[in-house]
Design a protein around this motif. Structure first.
Motif, mmCIF file in Angstrom:
data_model
loop_
_atom_site.group_PDB
_atom_site.id
_atom_site.type_symbol
_atom_site.label_atom_id
_atom_site.label_comp_id
_atom_site.label_asym_id
_atom_site.label_seq_id
_atom_site.Cartn_x
_atom_site.Cartn_y
_atom_site.Cartn_z
ATOM 1 N N LEU A 1 -2.746 6.288 1.575
ATOM 2 C CA LEU A 1 -3.451 7.240 0.721
ATOM 3 C C LEU A 1 -4.913 6.853 0.716
ATOM 4 O O LEU A 1 -5.251 5.685 0.587
ATOM 5 C CB LEU A 1 -2.949 7.162 -0.726
ATOM 6 C CG LEU A 1 -1.474 7.419 -1.007
ATOM 7 C CD1 LEU A 1 -1.258 7.391 -2.513
ATOM 8 C CD2 LEU A 1 -1.043 8.743 -0.444
ATOM 9 N N SER A 2 -5.782 7.815 0.875
ATOM 10 C CA SER A 2 -7.196 7.467 0.814
ATOM 11 C C SER A 2 -7.984 8.632 0.263
ATOM 12 O O SER A 2 -7.515 9.761 0.232
ATOM 13 C CB SER A 2 -7.717 7.075 2.196
ATOM 14 O OG SER A 2 -7.803 8.224 2.991
ATOM 15 N N VAL B 1 0.863 -1.182 0.000
ATOM 16 C CA VAL B 1 0.000 0.000 0.000
ATOM 17 C C VAL B 1 0.903 1.237 0.000
ATOM 18 O O VAL B 1 1.913 1.269 0.703
ATOM 19 C CB VAL B 1 -0.909 -0.041 1.259
ATOM 20 C CG1 VAL B 1 -1.493 1.314 1.560
ATOM 21 C CG2 VAL B 1 -2.005 -1.077 1.075
ATOM 22 N N ALA B 2 0.525 2.232 -0.817
ATOM 23 C CA ALA B 2 1.301 3.476 -0.863
ATOM 24 C C ALA B 2 0.966 4.328 0.346
ATOM 25 O O ALA B 2 -0.202 4.522 0.676
ATOM 26 C CB ALA B 2 0.966 4.234 -2.141
ATOM 27 N N THR B 3 2.012 4.823 1.016
ATOM 28 C CA THR B 3 1.768 5.707 2.157
ATOM 29 C C THR B 3 2.455 7.046 1.927
ATOM 30 O O THR B 3 3.452 7.146 1.204
ATOM 31 C CB THR B 3 2.295 5.101 3.482
ATOM 32 O OG1 THR B 3 3.700 4.819 3.334
ATOM 33 C CG2 THR B 3 1.566 3.832 3.846
ATOM 34 N N LEU B 4 1.877 8.050 2.545
ATOM 35 C CA LEU B 4 2.430 9.402 2.495
ATOM 36 C C LEU B 4 2.488 9.853 3.954
ATOM 37 O O LEU B 4 1.452 9.836 4.629
ATOM 38 C CB LEU B 4 1.494 10.293 1.669
ATOM 39 C CG LEU B 4 2.027 11.620 1.164
ATOM 40 C CD1 LEU B 4 3.206 11.437 0.218
ATOM 41 C CD2 LEU B 4 0.907 12.383 0.454
ATOM 42 N N SER C 1 -5.781 12.388 -0.627
ATOM 43 C CA SER C 1 -4.407 12.190 -1.066
ATOM 44 C C SER C 1 -4.314 11.848 -2.539
ATOM 45 O O SER C 1 -4.906 10.880 -2.977
ATOM 46 C CB SER C 1 -3.752 11.054 -0.292
ATOM 47 O OG SER C 1 -3.576 11.422 1.030
ATOM 48 N N MET C 2 -3.574 12.631 -3.248
ATOM 49 C CA MET C 2 -3.211 12.341 -4.619
ATOM 50 C C MET C 2 -4.341 11.839 -5.509
ATOM 51 O O MET C 2 -4.300 10.707 -5.986
ATOM 52 C CB MET C 2 -2.053 11.340 -4.640
ATOM 53 C CG MET C 2 -0.885 11.825 -3.831
ATOM 54 S SD MET C 2 0.594 10.833 -4.012
ATOM 55 C CE MET C 2 1.009 11.009 -5.722
ATOM 56 N N GLU D 1 6.491 3.983 1.225
ATOM 57 C CA GLU D 1 6.343 5.433 1.363
ATOM 58 C C GLU D 1 6.682 6.085 0.027
ATOM 59 O O GLU D 1 7.696 5.763 -0.586
ATOM 60 C CB GLU D 1 7.281 5.909 2.467
ATOM 61 C CG GLU D 1 7.235 7.375 2.790
ATOM 62 C CD GLU D 1 6.009 7.818 3.588
ATOM 63 O OE1 GLU D 1 5.218 6.963 4.047
ATOM 64 O OE2 GLU D 1 5.832 9.046 3.729
ATOM 65 N N ILE D 2 5.787 6.934 -0.478
ATOM 66 C CA ILE D 2 6.055 7.557 -1.776
ATOM 67 C C ILE D 2 6.354 9.054 -1.650
ATOM 68 O O ILE D 2 6.141 9.630 -0.608
ATOM 69 C CB ILE D 2 4.893 7.335 -2.768
ATOM 70 C CG1 ILE D 2 3.566 7.836 -2.192
ATOM 71 C CG2 ILE D 2 4.780 5.887 -3.150
ATOM 72 C CD1 ILE D 2 2.463 7.908 -3.229
#
Ligand SMILES: [Zn+2]
Length: 292
Positions: free
Chosen positions: A230-231, A222-225, A236-237, A291-292
């Motif tokens: 991110l949701s 899962v991509a996290t910031l 987010s994004m 983490e992106i």
């Protein structure tokens, strides 16, 4: 025949995190000449944002995805969920729970995925429909081999406890609906985000007690910031439609794929043809978050 799916919740516009899952599930299905279906998970009506189902489908379409069959909406299937729930009620392995969130928090210990319900209401005779309905689970281990993350073994009773199948507000629980839909849609391979990896053992448990077929799971990171997933809720994004190819390249890169060859393709059709051919699930990072 491989039958996969992508099942977004219409709680806002599509974001980068769900595009990653869509790309991974699509490529894994198409690489194996499989079928790929789309299901809109709109059971939680209070969280549903009107029109965002269309926005998500448009975003998928603009990125060149082609889904098989008609899109299924969970909100149209309440009678089906109730009929399966009735089978469990007849087996007497469900019970109503009148505990408030606070009462559970005060008496329960925290497990892998929230509070482990201590079974307070197991032997109470409650019949109100205003209470949550739980399934009485057995003390047993569920074991499965995740296509990406490897072997997973969890004790249903000790790590999750009796879990909810229908909430006190009358909404069918995610775990129940997903298992029924996947079975009725003949889904046999599920590629999704690792935030759902700890739901898998409960879903396998439900498949077992409802006599539904088993499926294969694969959980992508899962991509996290700033350490947060991110949701749509935290805005987010959101996906920028003017950069379709860049968005897809970013997903391939995130998924550990060789994107240099794919990048050279001029049309979206060729892009997908090459990406499908080159897809290699063994290259997907075997970690839960990035983490992106
Ligand atoms: Zn209770």
């Amino acid at each position: 025949m491989y039958i996969g799916r992508f099942a977004p919740s219409p709680t806002g516009p599509m974001h980068f995190g769900s595009l990653i899952t869509a790309v991974a599930s699509y490529l894994d299905a198409k690489h194996q000449h499989g079928i790929w279906k789309v299901r809109i998970e709109d059971l939680d009506q209070p969280r549903t944002v009107k029109g965002s189902d269309k926005t998500i489908l448009d975003t998928l379409h603009q990125h060149g995805f082609h889904w098989d069959d008609e899109v299924v909406y969970q909100s149209h299937r309440l009678d089906i969920y109730q009929s399966f729930l009735s089978k469990l009620n007849e087996k007497k392995i469900t019970y109503y729970c009148e505990c408030s969130r606070k009462e559970i928090a005060d008496s329960a210990i925290t497990g892998i995925d929230g509070m482990i319900y201590p079974g307070t209401c197991r032997n109470k005779i409650l019949d109100s429909n205003h209470h949550a309905l739980r399934v009485k689970v057995e003390d047993l281990f569920i074991e499965f081999e995740d296509k990406i993350q490897g072997g997973i073994k969890q004790n249903i009773l000790k790590e999750f406890g009796d879990f909810i199948l229908k909430r006190s507000d009358g909404i069918y629980a995610y775990q129940l609906a997903v298992v029924i839909d996947d079975a009725l849609q003949n889904i046999n391979t599920i590629i999704r985000g690792s935030d759902l990896i700890d739901s898998s053992s409960r879903q396998i448990y439900l498949q077992k007690i409802l006599s539904l077929p088993k499926v294969t799971y694969g959980h992508v990171p899962v991509a996290t910031l700033n350490q947060k997933k991110l949701s749509k809720e935290n805005q987010s994004m959101p996906i920028n439609i003017s950069n379709v190819k860049d968005n897809l390249i970013a997903c391939l890169k995130f998924l550990g794929q060789d994107y240099e060859v794919v990048r050279k393709e001029n049309t979206l059709t060729n892009f997908w043809a090459t990406a499908i051919q080159l897809w290699d699930i063994s290259l997907v990072p075997k970690i839960k978050t990035i983490e992106i």
